[in-house]
Design a protein around this motif. Structure first.
Motif, PDB file in Angstrom:
ATOM      1  N   GLU A  64       0.850   3.573   1.501  1.00 50.58           N
ATOM      2  CA  GLU A  64       1.978   3.241   2.361  1.00 50.58           C
ATOM      3  C   GLU A  64       1.447   2.948   3.757  1.00 50.58           C
ATOM      4  O   GLU A  64       0.307   3.297   4.086  1.00 50.58           O
ATOM      5  CB  GLU A  64       2.991   4.393   2.401  1.00 50.58           C
ATOM      6  CG  GLU A  64       2.427   5.679   2.991  1.00 50.58           C
ATOM      7  CD  GLU A  64       3.446   6.816   3.001  1.00 50.58           C
ATOM      8  OE1 GLU A  64       3.287   7.731   3.831  1.00 50.58           O
ATOM      9  OE2 GLU A  64       4.387   6.779   2.188  1.00 50.58           O
ATOM     10  N   ARG A 104       2.821   3.377   7.683  1.00 50.81           N
ATOM     11  CA  ARG A 104       3.841   3.854   8.617  1.00 50.81           C
ATOM     12  C   ARG A 104       3.474   3.429  10.033  1.00 50.81           C
ATOM     13  O   ARG A 104       2.317   3.144  10.320  1.00 50.81           O
ATOM     14  CB  ARG A 104       3.959   5.375   8.541  1.00 50.81           C
ATOM     15  CG  ARG A 104       4.295   5.930   7.156  1.00 50.81           C
ATOM     16  CD  ARG A 104       4.022   7.420   7.095  1.00 50.81           C
ATOM     17  NE  ARG A 104       2.604   7.698   7.381  1.00 50.81           N
ATOM     18  CZ  ARG A 104       2.107   8.918   7.575  1.00 50.81           C
ATOM     19  NH1 ARG A 104       2.910   9.974   7.554  1.00 50.81           N
ATOM     20  NH2 ARG A 104       0.825   9.082   7.820  1.00 50.81           N
ATOM     21  N   ASP A 135       5.809  -2.357   2.961  1.00 53.73           N
ATOM     22  CA  ASP A 135       5.712  -2.073   4.394  1.00 53.73           C
ATOM     23  C   ASP A 135       5.085  -3.273   5.088  1.00 53.73           C
ATOM     24  O   ASP A 135       4.010  -3.741   4.687  1.00 53.73           O
ATOM     25  CB  ASP A 135       4.850  -0.833   4.650  1.00 53.73           C
ATOM     26  CG  ASP A 135       5.506   0.442   4.161  1.00 53.73           C
ATOM     27  OD1 ASP A 135       6.740   0.566   4.292  1.00 53.73           O
ATOM     28  OD2 ASP A 135       4.789   1.327   3.651  1.00 53.73           O
ATOM     29  N   ARG A 186       8.460  -3.425  12.843  1.00 49.20           N
ATOM     30  CA  ARG A 186       8.505  -3.367  11.376  1.00 49.20           C
ATOM     31  C   ARG A 186       9.386  -4.504  10.900  1.00 49.20           C
ATOM     32  O   ARG A 186      10.454  -4.764  11.479  1.00 49.20           O
ATOM     33  CB  ARG A 186       9.072  -2.022  10.899  1.00 49.20           C
ATOM     34  CG  ARG A 186       9.232  -1.963   9.379  1.00 49.20           C
ATOM     35  CD  ARG A 186       9.864  -0.661   8.913  1.00 49.20           C
ATOM     36  NE  ARG A 186       8.878   0.416   8.812  1.00 49.20           N
ATOM     37  CZ  ARG A 186       8.122   0.637   7.728  1.00 49.20           C
ATOM     38  NH1 ARG A 186       8.224  -0.164   6.670  1.00 49.20           N
ATOM     39  NH2 ARG A 186       7.284   1.651   7.714  1.00 49.20           N
TER      40      ARG A 186
END
Length: 214
Positions: free
Chosen positions: A15, A17, A196, A211
């Protein structure tokens, strides 16, 4: 042909972040490239280079990254190639790195300029001798050739012209380009297409990080 409509992969490797991101996109890229190198992926420094001609007609091919600095991303080619003509008419480009085993990709875009001749000379002369000869033999790059034999005859003539131990000059039609990155995007695959994505957009002397929806 098999039915492609049911073929898909759900990415599960990792992932990405906001807290994982380096504030400097170049450092973020270099970190990911280092991981791809350590994973011993096949040519992780290969990138797809997209250009467009004066009429906006796009073209894409794979080239090798030969430098990543604050000045930009550097690659080398024949100035008379298809991409060379595109960049003369429209000096903007985008590159894409796709590291499938890591389920990651990086995009970078911006204006493109030629590197100085001294820099191109230095790189040309650290290439393998056969690659130096091939730069001469493949001119004019992207132009039609009657058959492979014609290319091999030209290569053999260059072998005779520049015997072992002879300095092979960099041809004037061959050199480097540098893409000054104005925007980066880092993509990490996630399950069920909930990927992501983060974009770095240049703002003055810094970067705006957002994002993006997958």
């Amino acid at each position: 042909m098999p039915d492609l409509t049911s073929m898909r992969v759900s990415y599960t490797q990792g992932e990405l972040r906001r807290a994982d991101l380096n504030a400097d996109p170049l450092a973020q890229f270099q970190g990911w490239l280092d991981e791809a190198l350590r994973a011993e992926l096949l040519e992780p420094y290969a990138m797809q280079l997209a250009t467009a001609d004066a009429a906006g007609r796009p073209s894409v091919r794979t080239v090798l990254l030969r430098g990543a600095t604050l000045e930009g991303l550097t690659f080398y080619t024949n100035f008379e190639s298809h991409k060379g003509h595109d960049l003369s008419a429209n000096p903007h480009a985008e590159v894409l790195f796709f590291w499938a085993p890591l389920e990651r990709q990086v995009r970078a875009c911006g204006p493109v300029t030629r590197v100085p001749d001294t820099e191109a000379d230095a790189y040309f002369h650290v290439r393998p001798r056969d690659s130096q000869l091939a730069a001469h033999a493949s001119d004019p790059q992207s132009a039609p050739t009657p058959d492979r034999a014609a290319l091999e005859v030209k290569a053999a003539a260059l072998e005779e012209r520049y015997p072992e131990g002879t300095v092979i000059p960099r041809p004037a039609f061959w050199g480097g380009y540098r893409l000054s990155v104005h925007e980066w995007e880092f993509w990490q695959g996630r399950p069920n297409r909930m990927h992501d994505r983060f974009r770095y957009a240049r703002q003055g002397s810094g970067w705006q990080i957002d994002r993006l929806m997958p």
